[in-house]
Design an enzyme around this catalytic site. Sequence first.
Site, PDB file in Angstrom:
ATOM      1  N   GLU A 173       0.844  -1.210   0.000  1.00  0.00           N
ATOM      2  CA  GLU A 173       0.000   0.000   0.000  1.00  0.00           C
ATOM      3  C   GLU A 173       0.878   1.260   0.000  1.00  0.00           C
ATOM      4  O   GLU A 173       0.750   2.136   0.867  1.00  0.00           O
ATOM      5  CB  GLU A 173      -0.982  -0.007   1.172  1.00  0.00           C
ATOM      6  CG  GLU A 173      -1.992  -1.133   1.050  1.00  0.00           C
ATOM      7  CD  GLU A 173      -3.159  -1.050   2.048  1.00  0.00           C
ATOM      8  OE1 GLU A 173      -3.197  -0.151   2.895  1.00  0.00           O
ATOM      9  OE2 GLU A 173      -4.059  -1.920   1.940  1.00  0.00           O
ATOM     10  N   GLU A 291      -4.833  -8.925   0.000  1.00  0.00           N
ATOM     11  CA  GLU A 291      -5.591  -8.634   1.231  1.00  0.00           C
ATOM     12  C   GLU A 291      -7.046  -8.484   0.825  1.00  0.00           C
ATOM     13  O   GLU A 291      -7.355  -7.668  -0.061  1.00  0.00           O
ATOM     14  CB  GLU A 291      -5.124  -7.329   1.891  1.00  0.00           C
ATOM     15  CG  GLU A 291      -3.793  -7.447   2.593  1.00  0.00           C
ATOM     16  CD  GLU A 291      -3.413  -6.169   3.346  1.00  0.00           C
ATOM     17  OE1 GLU A 291      -4.327  -5.457   3.845  1.00  0.00           O
ATOM     18  OE2 GLU A 291      -2.208  -5.891   3.434  1.00  0.00           O
TER      19      GLU A 291
HETATM   20  O1  AHR Z   1      -4.982  -6.016   7.187  1.00  0.00           O
HETATM   21  C1  AHR Z   1      -4.901  -4.820   7.919  1.00  0.00           C
HETATM   22  C2  AHR Z   1      -4.291  -3.682   7.127  1.00  0.00           C
HETATM   23  O2  AHR Z   1      -5.133  -3.315   6.066  1.00  0.00           O
HETATM   24  C3  AHR Z   1      -2.976  -3.940   6.445  1.00  0.00           C
HETATM   25  O3  AHR Z   1      -1.892  -3.782   7.292  1.00  0.00           O
HETATM   26  C4  AHR Z   1      -2.937  -2.915   5.367  1.00  0.00           C
HETATM   27  O4  AHR Z   1      -2.169  -3.308   4.263  1.00  0.00           O
HETATM   28  C5  AHR Z   1      -4.405  -2.714   5.022  1.00  0.00           C
HETATM   29  O5  AHR Z   1      -4.741  -1.385   4.920  1.00  0.00           O
END
Ligand code: AHR
Length: 491
Positions: A173, A291
Site C-alpha cells: 500500500e 488482502e
Molecule cells: O490487514 C490490515 C491492514 O489493512 C494492512 O496492514 C494494510 O495493508 C491494510 O490497509
Amino acid sequence: MRSSITVRPDSVYGVVRPELYGHFAEHLGRCICEGIWVGETSAIPNDRGIRCDTIEALRRIKPPILRWPGGCFADVYHWEDGIGPRDQRPRRPNHWWEGQDTNAFGTHEYLETCERLGAEPFICLNVGSGTPREALNWVEYCTYAGDTEYTRRRAQNGHPLPWNVRYWAVGNENWGCGGKFQARDYAREYRRFVSFLKQTAPRGEFVICGFDQQKWNLDVLDELRDDLGYIDHISIHKYVSRGTGSGFTPEEYWLLMKDVSALEDVILMTSGTVQSFTQYSKRFIGIALDEWGVWHRDATVDRGLSQSNTLRDAIFAASAFHMFQRHARVLSMTNIAQTINVLQCLLATDGDKLARTPTYYVYDLLQPHKGATALVADVDGPSVEVTDAGQRSTLPVLDASATASHDGTMTISVVNRHPSETQEGCVKVAGSAFPNISARCLGGTSPAAENQPGAPESVAPAAVSTAPAKNGEFVHTFPPCSLTVFRISPA
Ligand code: AHR
C-alpha cells in the site's frame, strides 16, 4: 421455485491455482503473537515457540501460501531486528498497530512456520522506510547458497541451507501507509529495487503495489511500460463492511452478499488495465488480491482489529471464492486478512483455547477446487433485488462453482445466500450420470452463528445425503445461509 444449476464441462474458466486459497499474517493484534508464536516458555503447547494447535488446524486445510510480515507493518519492519538470539533482539514500537513488537518472531520463525504448514513463503519488503540495500541483504540472507557474511550469519542462526522464497512484494500500500508515494515515484522506486533483486533472486517473483483506483495502476504500469518484465504480479486490496461482526440488519446482510461484486469490480478493473499494457506481449502479470475480506466496524486498532466472525462472513467468503474461480485466468493468488484473531480470521484463540471460525470451514470444504479446472456453472432461479446507494442489483439466491480434477472427480459447490429460507436446486452436468456422489454442508442456526474458543461448535460441516440422480440430474434442498459441496467421482 426451484433453481437449476447447470455445469458445462466443455466451457472452462481456467485452472484454479492453489494460491487462490492463500493466507496473510501480520504483526498486528494477536495474529502472530498468541496466534502463531507463544514462545518456548509458554504453558500453551508449542514446538520451539510455535503454537501447536493453530498450526495443526491450518495444516489440515493445506495453506498454499502465507504472506508476511505485513501489511502496513512491512514498510516499517527492519528484518535484521528479527534474527539472532531472541533475548538480544530489539523491542520496537509497532508504528501502525499500537504496542511494541518484541521481534521474537522473525525470518527464521516465519520460514519455519511456512515449512510446518507446507505453505509457500511470500515476504513483503520494506520500501517506505527501507532501502534496496536492506531488501537485497534480506533476499541474500534467505535464498543465497554461496559463502557470504549474511549466509554465515544464517548458518550461525541455525539454518545453513538457503530457503526457497518464491514471492517477494516490493512494499505494501505504498500509496498510503507504505510511504504515501505518488504513483510514478513509487514505480521508479520499484524498478530500482527489482533491478537489484532480480540478480540475487533470479527465480523470484516480484509483486508490485497496485491500488483499487485505476489511475494509480495506469500510472505505475505506464512508468514501467519498458520494464514490464520486472513485474510478475500486481497487488490489490479490497475490504468490505456492513454492520458489525454479529450485529447487522437484514438489509446489511444482503448488502454484504452483494459486496462480492465490489471485489469483482476491482479484479476486472485491474485486469483490464494490465491487459492494456500486456496485450501485445506474451507477458502474464497475475493479479494478487493479497488482502481481502470483511472488515467490520467493530474491528478497531485498539481492539487489535478483532471482530466476530459469523456464518454470514463465511457465506460471503464462499461466494467470493466462486467469483475468484470465474477469474482463474487472471488471478494469481488471494490472501484473506488475516489468518488468526484479526479481521476475517480462520482461527480465534483465547489463551490455550481455539475456535475454528465459519470461514475456516469454507477453506476446508472448498479444498478440492484447488488445482482443478474451473468450469462454467449457470444458475437460473429466484433472485433478490438489492439497492446500494441508489443502485439496484439482482442477486441470484443460489450461487455455484464447479471444477474438474485430473482424476476425473468433479466438485460442485453451492451457496444458498438466503438467510432464512431453504432453496431447492436441480443440479445437472452435461454428460454425467452421477455414479458416486458425496456431499458436505456448512450451515448453522442463523447467519449470526459463530464459534467461540473453548465452546462447542455451532457452525461446522457435516456429511449430508443426496437424492439419487435420474436422467443426468438430481434435486437437492439447500439449508438457509449454507455452503454445500458435492464430490462426484467417476464410476
Ligand atoms: O490487514 C490490515 C491492514 O489493512 C494492512 O496492514 C494494510 O495493508 C491494510 O490497509
